[in-house]
Design a protein around this motif. Sequence first.
Motif, PDB file in Angstrom:
ATOM      1  N   ARG A  77     -14.697 -51.241 -74.187  1.00 25.49           N
ATOM      2  CA  ARG A  77     -14.601 -49.796 -74.455  1.00 25.49           C
ATOM      3  C   ARG A  77     -15.012 -48.988 -73.225  1.00 25.49           C
ATOM      4  N   THR A  78     -16.069 -49.440 -72.564  1.00 23.15           N
ATOM      5  CA  THR A  78     -16.548 -48.727 -71.376  1.00 23.15           C
ATOM      6  C   THR A  78     -15.504 -48.744 -70.269  1.00 23.15           C
ATOM      7  N   TYR A  79     -14.913 -49.902 -70.016  1.00 22.84           N
ATOM      8  CA  TYR A  79     -13.909 -49.990 -68.960  1.00 22.84           C
ATOM      9  C   TYR A  79     -12.633 -49.241 -69.329  1.00 22.84           C
ATOM     10  N   GLU A  80     -12.295 -49.185 -70.595  1.00 21.79           N
ATOM     11  CA  GLU A  80     -11.129 -48.412 -71.012  1.00 21.79           C
ATOM     12  C   GLU A  80     -11.376 -46.916 -70.820  1.00 21.79           C
ATOM     13  N   THR A  81     -12.606 -46.466 -71.067  1.00 18.85           N
ATOM     14  CA  THR A  81     -12.940 -45.059 -70.817  1.00 18.85           C
ATOM     15  C   THR A  81     -12.860 -44.767 -69.323  1.00 18.85           C
ATOM     16  N   SER A  82     -13.408 -45.659 -68.505  1.00 10.66           N
ATOM     17  CA  SER A  82     -13.317 -45.492 -67.046  1.00 10.66           C
ATOM     18  C   SER A  82     -11.858 -45.450 -66.610  1.00 10.66           C
ATOM     19  N   THR A  83     -11.060 -46.344 -67.165  1.00 14.39           N
ATOM     20  CA  THR A  83      -9.639 -46.393 -66.834  1.00 14.39           C
ATOM     21  C   THR A  83      -8.960 -45.072 -67.195  1.00 14.39           C
ATOM     22  N   ALA A  84      -9.272 -44.536 -68.355  1.00 19.30           N
ATOM     23  CA  ALA A  84      -8.666 -43.265 -68.783  1.00 19.30           C
ATOM     24  C   ALA A  84      -9.043 -42.120 -67.841  1.00 19.30           C
ATOM     25  N   LEU A  85     -10.313 -42.079 -67.416  1.00 17.85           N
ATOM     26  CA  LEU A  85     -10.743 -41.030 -66.488  1.00 17.85           C
ATOM     27  C   LEU A  85     -10.004 -41.148 -65.155  1.00 17.85           C
ATOM     28  N   ILE A  86      -9.878 -42.365 -64.664  1.00 15.01           N
ATOM     29  CA  ILE A  86      -9.180 -42.585 -63.396  1.00 15.01           C
ATOM     30  C   ILE A  86      -7.688 -42.282 -63.568  1.00 15.01           C
ATOM     31  N   ALA A  87      -7.115 -42.665 -64.706  1.00 10.79           N
ATOM     32  CA  ALA A  87      -5.695 -42.389 -64.966  1.00 10.79           C
ATOM     33  C   ALA A  87      -5.421 -40.886 -64.982  1.00 10.79           C
ATOM     34  N   ASP A  88      -6.353 -40.109 -65.514  1.00  7.74           N
ATOM     35  CA  ASP A  88      -6.203 -38.651 -65.475  1.00  7.74           C
ATOM     36  C   ASP A  88      -6.124 -38.154 -64.034  1.00  7.74           C
ATOM     37  N   CYS A  89      -6.930 -38.745 -63.172  1.00  4.66           N
ATOM     38  CA  CYS A  89      -6.911 -38.363 -61.761  1.00  4.66           C
ATOM     39  C   CYS A  89      -5.609 -38.829 -61.105  1.00  4.66           C
ATOM     40  N   VAL A  90      -5.106 -39.995 -61.502  1.00  2.00           N
ATOM     41  CA  VAL A  90      -3.808 -40.464 -60.994  1.00  2.00           C
ATOM     42  C   VAL A  90      -2.721 -39.470 -61.387  1.00  2.00           C
ATOM     43  N   ALA A  91      -2.747 -39.013 -62.630  1.00  2.71           N
ATOM     44  CA  ALA A  91      -1.750 -38.035 -63.086  1.00  2.71           C
ATOM     45  C   ALA A  91      -1.864 -36.736 -62.279  1.00  2.71           C
ATOM     46  N   ARG A  92      -3.092 -36.335 -61.979  1.00  8.14           N
ATOM     47  CA  ARG A  92      -3.293 -35.137 -61.147  1.00  8.14           C
ATOM     48  C   ARG A  92      -2.720 -35.375 -59.752  1.00  8.14           C
ATOM     49  N   THR A  93      -2.912 -36.576 -59.221  1.00  8.35           N
ATOM     50  CA  THR A  93      -2.370 -36.924 -57.918  1.00  8.35           C
ATOM     51  C   THR A  93      -0.843 -36.825 -57.927  1.00  8.35           C
ATOM     52  N   GLN A  94      -0.231 -37.278 -59.019  1.00 10.89           N
ATOM     53  CA  GLN A  94       1.219 -37.164 -59.159  1.00 10.89           C
ATOM     54  C   GLN A  94       1.650 -35.690 -59.184  1.00 10.89           C
ATOM     55  N   SER A  95       0.923 -34.881 -59.942  1.00 10.89           N
ATOM     56  CA  SER A  95       1.306 -33.463 -60.044  1.00 10.89           C
ATOM     57  C   SER A  95       1.115 -32.727 -58.715  1.00 10.89           C
ATOM     58  N   GLU A  96       0.217 -33.250 -57.870  1.00 16.54           N
ATOM     59  CA  GLU A  96       0.010 -32.657 -56.544  1.00 16.54           C
ATOM     60  C   GLU A  96       1.022 -33.188 -55.527  1.00 16.54           C
ATOM     61  N   GLY A  97       1.862 -34.124 -55.958  1.00 15.98           N
ATOM     62  CA  GLY A  97       2.912 -34.648 -55.084  1.00 15.98           C
ATOM     63  C   GLY A  97       2.485 -35.775 -54.168  1.00 15.98           C
ATOM     64  N   ASP A  98       1.304 -36.355 -54.412  1.00 17.37           N
ATOM     65  CA  ASP A  98       0.822 -37.422 -53.533  1.00 17.37           C
ATOM     66  C   ASP A  98       1.100 -38.826 -54.051  1.00 17.37           C
ATOM     67  N   LEU A  99       1.669 -38.937 -55.243  1.00 19.99           N
ATOM     68  CA  LEU A  99       2.115 -40.220 -55.786  1.00 19.99           C
ATOM     69  C   LEU A  99       3.445 -39.993 -56.485  1.00 19.99           C
TER      70      LEU A  99
END
Length: 150
Positions: A77-99
């Motif tokens: 559960r802890t690692y899935e929460t960490s993954t979700a937080l990082i995935a949100d940042c990945v999505a932000r990176t995509q919206s900023e055009g860097d991925l």
Amino acid sequence: MDQAVKNQLFLRALRSYPDESHDQLRKALADTPRAVDALRMLLEAPIHAGTLRGCLMANSTCELGSADPEVLAHARRTYETSTALIADCVARTQSEGDLPAETDPIALARALLAAQQGIVFMGRTGLDTATLTATARSLAAQLLPDHIGD
């Protein structure tokens, strides 16, 4: 102290541990102006934060995960929460055009988390800061390209 009481105290401590850790992760990822830089920072953070001994969750999972299903379930559960937080940042990176838009945020988040934990493990072997930093930067270059389409 009775072993069952010790186990319950340990599990209580383990359950409360991720709250602060996730709050710090959430803040670090959100406070970095450019999301891709936050993801790069994620890989180097254990080197500069002095957490190369590993975290309570990682150490507990390694030591007790195969013998204690409650520890294993909590770790997952802890690692899935960490993954979700990082995935949100990945999505932000995509919206900023860097991925690229087709990047799977969850898959990349898991890869980044695995890479970060690998850096922690390598640090526990006694590798020097310069080597660990170079390794983290190499991982970042592979996982987070500087320019889309290069």
